[in-house]
Design a protein around this motif. Structure first.
Motif: not given
Length: 236
Positions: A40, A45, A81, A155-159, A165
């Motif tokens: 990520a 993104d 992300r 960690t933000v892996t996907e929105v 999140l």
């Protein structure tokens, strides 16, 4: 002849090395690039869309429009992300349950016939005598207390399409030959992230928190693989 005797020993040592911690070496750390957090961060993104045509964009440092993601006031919260936030795990659970059940039942039936088809001396009294009784009692109690206080960077892996999140965090600490591992995953609403860029564990949907380890001490606390096979195979 000696070769035939040493072969079983070599095989046994090989199985022991594969089943637990390598002999004489500490447990290896996981490679950083082999988890969704690293992917990520390395694959951000798409860039944000340009502002509307009516918005004035200036290149001076005093402009109100800033192309950097940093806000004007306060610390920046994770929202895209690859962003990083802190997960605060403060679990202090205590539960105590006690149940007691008691049940008793008794029954009796009696039937007789003084006369049968005009025969006065039938002597069938009583003809049927039935009795029954049952008693049941049960006790149960549960007492549990847990205390866990940890902090880990995630960690933000996907929105997600609705703005939620998806986060994932991992932490490994190796002391001598013992490795402690902390894993956390789940879904977070951006509104639940504080101004300090922190989120509590009880605000994470579908939270999966794992705290454990591996190493020589952990291996000694587990039964050997032969005993585990016997426990699974033996029916008694």
């Amino acid at each position: 002849m000696t070769q035939h005797r040493t072969m079983p020993l070599i095989l046994a040592l090989g199985l022991a090395a594969c089943s637990g911690t390598p002999v004489g070496r500490p447990p290896p750390l996981s490679p950083p690039a082999a988890n969704p957090e690293a992917r990520a961060i390395a694959t951000p993104d798409l860039p944000p869309p340009p502002p509307p045509s009516g918005v004035l964009r200036a290149s001076t440092s005093g402009s109100l429009w800033a192309e950097t993601p940093a806000p004007l006031l306060g610390a920046r919260r994770a929202s895209a992300r690859g962003d990083i936030l802190t997960v605060v795990i403060d679990i202090a659970d205590s539960a105590q349950i006690s149940n007691r059940t008691a049940r008793s039942r008794q029954g009796a039936q009696q039937a007789g016939a003084e006369a049968l088809f005009g025969l006065g001396g039938a002597a069938l009294s009583p003809g049927v005598d039935i009795g029954s009784g049952s008693t049941f009692s049960g006790d149960g109690s549960v007492r549990r207390s847990e205390r866990v206080l940890l902090r880990v960077a995630a960690t933000v892996t996907e929105v997600m399409p609705n703005g939620t999140l998806a986060i994932a965090g991992s932490q490994e600490v190796r002391v001598n030959n013992e490795l402690r591992e902390l894993l956390v995953t789940g879904y977070v609403r951006p509104a639940d992230i504080s101004r300090l860029n922190e989120v509590s564990y009880d605000r994470i949907a579908q939270a999966r928190i794992s705290y454990g380890g591996r190493g020589q001490i952990t291996d000694m606390q587990q039964p050997r693989w032969g005993a585990q096979i016997l426990d699974a195979a033996l029916p008694f």
